[in-house]
Enzyme design. Structure first.
Site, PDB file in Angstrom:
ATOM      1  N   HIS A  39       0.865  -1.178   0.000  1.00  0.00           N
ATOM      2  CA  HIS A  39       0.000   0.000   0.000  1.00  0.00           C
ATOM      3  C   HIS A  39       0.902   1.228   0.000  1.00  0.00           C
ATOM      4  CE1 HIS A  39       1.026   0.196   4.229  1.00  0.00           C
ATOM      5  NE2 HIS A  39       0.525  -1.011   4.432  1.00  0.00           N
ATOM      6  N   HIS A  87       3.987   1.410   2.324  1.00  0.00           N
ATOM      7  CA  HIS A  87       5.180   0.778   1.750  1.00  0.00           C
ATOM      8  C   HIS A  87       5.755   1.676   0.657  1.00  0.00           C
ATOM      9  CE1 HIS A  87       2.732  -2.923   2.993  1.00  0.00           C
ATOM     10  NE2 HIS A  87       3.810  -2.998   3.743  1.00  0.00           N
ATOM     11  N   GLN A 141       8.879  -1.941  16.725  1.00  0.00           N
ATOM     12  CA  GLN A 141       9.717  -2.736  15.818  1.00  0.00           C
ATOM     13  C   GLN A 141      10.920  -1.909  15.350  1.00  0.00           C
ATOM     14  OE1 GLN A 141       8.073  -5.198  12.478  1.00  0.00           O
ATOM     15  NE2 GLN A 141       8.638  -3.436  11.247  1.00  0.00           N
TER      16      GLN A 141
HETATM   17  P1  AMP Z   1       4.630  -4.766   6.810  1.00  0.00           P
HETATM   18  O1  AMP Z   1       4.495  -5.199   5.392  1.00  0.00           O
HETATM   19  O2  AMP Z   1       3.326  -4.437   7.467  1.00  0.00           O
HETATM   20  O3  AMP Z   1       5.491  -5.701   7.610  1.00  0.00           O
HETATM   21  O4  AMP Z   1       5.391  -3.388   6.778  1.00  0.00           O
HETATM   22  C1  AMP Z   1       6.626  -3.257   6.123  1.00  0.00           C
HETATM   23  C2  AMP Z   1       7.211  -1.913   6.454  1.00  0.00           C
HETATM   24  O5  AMP Z   1       6.324  -0.886   6.050  1.00  0.00           O
HETATM   25  C3  AMP Z   1       7.446  -1.725   7.965  1.00  0.00           C
HETATM   26  O6  AMP Z   1       8.663  -1.041   8.175  1.00  0.00           O
HETATM   27  C4  AMP Z   1       6.256  -0.902   8.362  1.00  0.00           C
HETATM   28  O7  AMP Z   1       6.484  -0.107   9.514  1.00  0.00           O
HETATM   29  C5  AMP Z   1       6.070  -0.030   7.137  1.00  0.00           C
HETATM   30  N1  AMP Z   1       4.696   0.471   7.096  1.00  0.00           N
HETATM   31  C6  AMP Z   1       3.555  -0.248   7.136  1.00  0.00           C
HETATM   32  N2  AMP Z   1       2.473   0.568   7.131  1.00  0.00           N
HETATM   33  C7  AMP Z   1       2.950   1.828   7.099  1.00  0.00           C
HETATM   34  C8  AMP Z   1       2.348   3.130   7.084  1.00  0.00           C
HETATM   35  N3  AMP Z   1       1.024   3.290   7.125  1.00  0.00           N
HETATM   36  N4  AMP Z   1       3.154   4.215   7.057  1.00  0.00           N
HETATM   37  C9  AMP Z   1       4.500   4.064   7.038  1.00  0.00           C
HETATM   38  N5  AMP Z   1       5.130   2.873   7.030  1.00  0.00           N
HETATM   39  C10 AMP Z   1       4.375   1.771   7.070  1.00  0.00           C
END
Ligand code: AMP
Length: 299
Positions: free
Chosen positions: A34, A37, A154
């Site tokens: 999204h 990312h 995290q």
């Molecule tokens: P995930 O795929 O949920 O494991 O997220 C992968 C990376 O994207 C992680 O570093 C998350 O913190 C970051 N991330 C996920 N959602 C958001 C968001 N809404 N805003 C900024 N970074 C995000």
């Protein structure tokens, strides 16, 4: 964009990019990409000559009864998104190549902070996260790695791991990307029913209330916690997991806000568990400024 499932190939591609003079910018994700990312990739694209994205839903960071099997997976769409964002390589390892022996026996201990907040609600979660992040950073090699502030605990644990284990990577934090009503973008949002989606901005509302109180000069962290919990409680379908006010440097729970602090919240909307956080606005009181300047004079 190259797509590979091979760890050796991914390592070699990143290594070649470095040999050719590029900084490697690495964005690890679990996919269902999204705009959150997208913001990470855009930051990497701005700062690095070569951008690597990984998609891996890591089984060992999900507890029993959590949503590992129902976590959204859509590789074909993600691959098109990754290419359109300008990624140079997309690494999509298979579980058996990441963990050929099954659950690893040597893992990364996240330390005491790994047991609190998200770690308390999700035992073993951060051990799983740090272990897979360490593996992925080792494969991508020297360069920059981009993480979202959305997962603030995290992020701080990854920073500590990189520092404590001398991993040759610069960790870059990217601000939270939100929907217009404040809901933080998350791959899990697609699983919210219409009613749950309507209720979910309560998380950001609660954080906004904490930020407003802090801005107005409230220093009692318990007042902020109570008001946050009250806002979530006002949403009948939201089930509060925790609210927290922590020191942004140490992540200790605060009694009194005396410096940069972070408000965090986790709640369940039906079967979907969402988290969010904000840095609280904070300005030193005139007395504190005076103390700081005389401290400086003493140095
Ligand atoms: P995930 O795929 O949920 O494991 O997220 C992968 C990376 O994207 C992680 O570093 C998350 O913190 C970051 N991330 C996920 N959602 C958001 C968001 N809404 N805003 C900024 N970074 C995000």
């Amino acid at each position: 964009m190259e797509l590979t499932t091979s760890a050796d190939r991914f390592r070699a591609t990143c290594s070649t990019a470095r040999q050719e003079g590029s900084i490697v910018g690495f964005v690890p994700t679990m996919g269902a990409l999204h705009q959150g990312h997208g913001r990470l990739v855009a930051a990497a694209r701005r700062e690095c000559g070569f951008v690597a994205l990984s998609i891996f839903v890591n089984p060992f960071q999900f507890g029993a009864g959590e949503d590992f099997s129902s976590y959204p997976r859509r590789l074909e769409q993600d691959s098109a998104v990754a290419a359109s964002l300008g990624c140079d390589v997309l690494f999509v390892p298979e579980e058996r190549s990441m963990y050929p022996q099954g659950r690893p026996t040597v893992t990364v201990d996240p330390g005491p902070l790994g047991e609190r907040l998200e770690g308390r609600s999700r035992p073993g979660h951060f051990r799983g996260v740090l272990t897979v992040v360490a593996k992925l950073l080792n494969l991508a090699g020297h360069g920059r790695a981009y993480f979202g502030e959305k997962d603030a605990q995290q992020l701080v644990l990854v920073r500590r791991m990189v520092e404590d284990l001398d991993i040759p990577v610069e960790v870059v934090a990217v601000p939270v990307v939100r929907e217009i009503d404040g809901l933080a973008l998350s791959s899990r949002n697609v699983r919210l029913s219409m009613q749950e989606r309507e209720a979910a901005p309560a998380l950001f509302d609660a954080l906004t209330i904490a930020a407003q109180l802090a801005r107005a000069g409230e220093r009692d962290a318990n007042v902020l916690r109570a008001q946050m919990a009250r806002r979530i409680g006002a949403e009948p379908i939201a089930k509060l997991d925790y609210v927290a006010i922590v020191d942004d440097a140490t992540w200790e729970d605060l009694v009194t806000i005396e410096g940069p602090a972070r408000a965090l919240v986790a709640a369940r909307f039906g079967s979907t568990r969402l988290i969010d956080n904000v840095l609280l606005p904070w300005e030193p009181s005139p007395a504190a400024v005076q103390n700081t300047s005389s401290d400086e004079e003493r140095r």
